[in-house]
Design a protein around this motif. Structure first.
Motif, PDB file in Angstrom:
ATOM      1  N   ARG A  32       0.839  -1.214   0.000  1.00  0.00           N
ATOM      2  CA  ARG A  32       0.000   0.000   0.000  1.00  0.00           C
ATOM      3  C   ARG A  32       0.868   1.256   0.000  1.00  0.00           C
ATOM      4  O   ARG A  32       0.586   2.216  -0.709  1.00  0.00           O
ATOM      5  CB  ARG A  32      -0.941  -0.020   1.201  1.00  0.00           C
ATOM      6  CG  ARG A  32      -2.072  -0.995   1.045  1.00  0.00           C
ATOM      7  CD  ARG A  32      -3.087  -0.902   2.183  1.00  0.00           C
ATOM      8  NE  ARG A  32      -4.133  -1.875   1.985  1.00  0.00           N
ATOM      9  CZ  ARG A  32      -4.272  -2.973   2.721  1.00  0.00           C
ATOM     10  NH1 ARG A  32      -3.472  -3.223   3.742  1.00  0.00           N
ATOM     11  NH2 ARG A  32      -5.253  -3.819   2.455  1.00  0.00           N
ATOM     12  N   GLY A  35       2.021   2.082  -3.298  1.00  0.00           N
ATOM     13  CA  GLY A  35       0.967   2.343  -4.269  1.00  0.00           C
ATOM     14  C   GLY A  35       0.557   1.132  -5.074  1.00  0.00           C
ATOM     15  O   GLY A  35       0.024   1.266  -6.174  1.00  0.00           O
ATOM     16  N   ASP A  37      -1.767  -1.245  -4.209  1.00  0.00           N
ATOM     17  CA  ASP A  37      -2.921  -1.771  -3.471  1.00  0.00           C
ATOM     18  C   ASP A  37      -3.551  -2.992  -4.144  1.00  0.00           C
ATOM     19  O   ASP A  37      -4.036  -3.897  -3.474  1.00  0.00           O
ATOM     20  CB  ASP A  37      -3.988  -0.692  -3.300  1.00  0.00           C
ATOM     21  CG  ASP A  37      -3.512   0.485  -2.478  1.00  0.00           C
ATOM     22  OD1 ASP A  37      -2.365   0.932  -2.661  1.00  0.00           O
ATOM     23  OD2 ASP A  37      -4.298   0.978  -1.645  1.00  0.00           O
ATOM     24  N   ALA A 135       1.775   5.331 -12.137  1.00  0.00           N
ATOM     25  CA  ALA A 135       1.737   5.953 -10.791  1.00  0.00           C
ATOM     26  C   ALA A 135       3.100   6.295 -10.269  1.00  0.00           C
ATOM     27  O   ALA A 135       4.090   5.833 -10.655  1.00  0.00           O
ATOM     28  CB  ALA A 135       1.017   5.029  -9.822  1.00  0.00           C
TER      29      ALA A 135
END
Length: 135
Positions: A32, A35, A37, A135
């Motif tokens: 998490r 990033g 998840d 991301a």
């Protein structure tokens, strides 16, 4: 998978079934934080399988867990002191055990075993999705 932007977490441990929940929470927290998840559930299942195999099939419960993330994905390595290789078998769905490596191999993008001087490294990889890579 040693690329620019690689982050990692390394944990030396002695595997006990009672500690697997804590290790899954650690793996989830790092994924998490990085990033990733979407990988929490499959990675937790795979780490549980790898560590359970250390506990059941090696002569020692000592191992090292390594999590690595990079732009191309996530790699998880469990190093132990046994030369015995994991085996993927056609599962007996009515048995209480024996399905783990089959499920693991069906979940990850790649996996393998690298023999080491001390034993072996069993690794799995999840490749970054288009959204995760951006991301």
């Amino acid at each position: 998978m040693a690329e620019t932007g690689t982050q990692q977490y390394r944990h030396e441990l002695t595997v006990h079934p009672q500690a697997l929940g804590r290790i899954r929470r650690i793996v989830a927290a790092y994924l998490r934080y990085w990033g990733r998840d979407e990988l929490v559930r499959p990675a937790a299942m795979c780490v549980t399988e790898l560590l359970t195999n250390v506990h059941r099939h090696t002569g020692s419960a000592a191992c090292v867990l390594l999590l690595q993330t990079s732009p191309s994905g996530v790699r998880i390595v469990v190093s132990d002191e046994s030369q015995a290789l994991p085996v993927v078998r056609e599962p007996d769905w009515f048995a209480e055990s024996g399905r783990g490596m089959f499920l693991l191999s069906s979940t990850v993008d790649a996996w393998g075993v690298d023999p080491t001087r001390e034993g072996k490294d069993v690794w799995i990889e999840f490749r970054a999705s288009v959204e995760g890579a951006a991301a």
